[in-house]
Design a protein around this motif. Structure first.
Motif: not given
Length: 298
Positions: A91-92, A95, A98, A149
């Motif tokens: 997830e990091q 992020e 992005n 993501t």
């Protein structure tokens, strides 16, 4: 290229870094810099936090981090470690991708064939009926964090990895000692399939995906010829010149490992259709020469 690798000191990561080091700049995320330097050499750029890495200057991310899933009983605390070591870092990374103005063009993220859960028939990347158990739930969220993501800004490749065979460490590091002491043999009824891959082919799949930038999505990182546990045990015994007679009953595994025993008792025959379709050539498609290679010199 500037390549960021997590899990670089692990079994796959350490072998991969040896192949990449001569042609690329390696940026490594690690909990302990000294261990990373000792394992990989001082030519790497080691960091203990993603916040110290400028993703605008990273071309490719290879995410191999993860607490070993089969080392301990799946207590609530152990499940938390397993999940956090996979989900949080993925997830990091997504992020950071992005948030980058010029993000990495490629994000290769680990997963496992546990995504499929227990299976009675061979499965490929196109099979959409996994058995809904812990290993599937773990891998499903792990993959979704990468695909959902980051895929808008960069190419994402997911690696569903099987049992990796290498000279040191990994699954064989636990399988070989009982055989060496004449205590080896099949697990439970031995009919469960084992989907394996030689470490050379594992590394070459990652290199293949880096180089072929039109490829994206899910890829099974398994050899094209899975075998039953009975067959694997016999082949391992033959490679070590040892018998394969002492069967480990299921109830003993349940007593020792609880729910985690599912990984050992049940299996799946996972086929690398996507890699085959892309023209990838396996160096070790058959188990016998693969075991002979990794066990040579023991």
């Amino acid at each position: 290229m500037n390549i960021l690798i997590t899990g670089a000191t692990g079994l796959i990561g350490s072998h991969l870094c040896k192949h990449l080091a001569n042609h690329h700049k390696l940026v490594v995320l690690t909990r302990r810099k000294e261990k990373a330097f000792t394992t990989l050499g001082h030519h790497i750029d080691a960091h203990e936090s993603l916040d110290d890495i400028d993703f605008n200057n990273i071309d490719c991310v290879i995410n191999l981090a993860g607490e070993p899933i089969a080392d301990k009983r799946w207590t609530a605390s152990q499940k938390n470690k397993i999940e956090a070591s996979r989900w949080h870092i993925t997830e990091q990374i997504a992020e950071k991708i992005n948030a980058a103005t010029t993000p990495p063009h490629t994000f290769i993220s680990g997963s496992a064939i546990g995504f499929y859960g227990r299976q009675n028939e061979p499965v490929t990347e196109h099979d959409n009926q996994p058995f809904d158990e812990y290993s599937h739930q773990l891998c499903k969220k792990w993959e979704q964090l990468a695909l959902n993501t980051a895929s808008d800004k960069t190419r994402v490749c997911i690696l569903r990895t099987g049992i990796v065979l290498a000279k040191k460490g990994g699954a064989l590091g636990k399988m070989v000692p009982p055989f060496q002491f004449y205590l080896g043999g099949p697990i439970a009824d031995g009919k469960q399939y084992m989907s394996w891959i030689h470490i050379n082919d594992m590394v070459n799949i990652i290199l293949f995906l880096i180089e072929n930038q039109s490829m994206q999505g899910v890829f099974n990182a398994t050899a094209p010829n899975p075998v039953t546990n009975n067959e694997f045990s016999k082949s391992l015994g033959n490679a070590l010149n040892r018998p394969s007679l002492l069967r480990m009953p299921e109830f003993v595994l349940r007593l020792l490992f609880g729910e985690m025993a599912d990984l050992l008792v049940f299996g799946q025959a996972v086929l690398p259709k996507a890699m085959n379709d892309a023209g990838f050539k396996f160096q070790y498609p058959e188990l016998k020469p693969a075991l002979e290679n990794v066990l040579s010199g023991r």
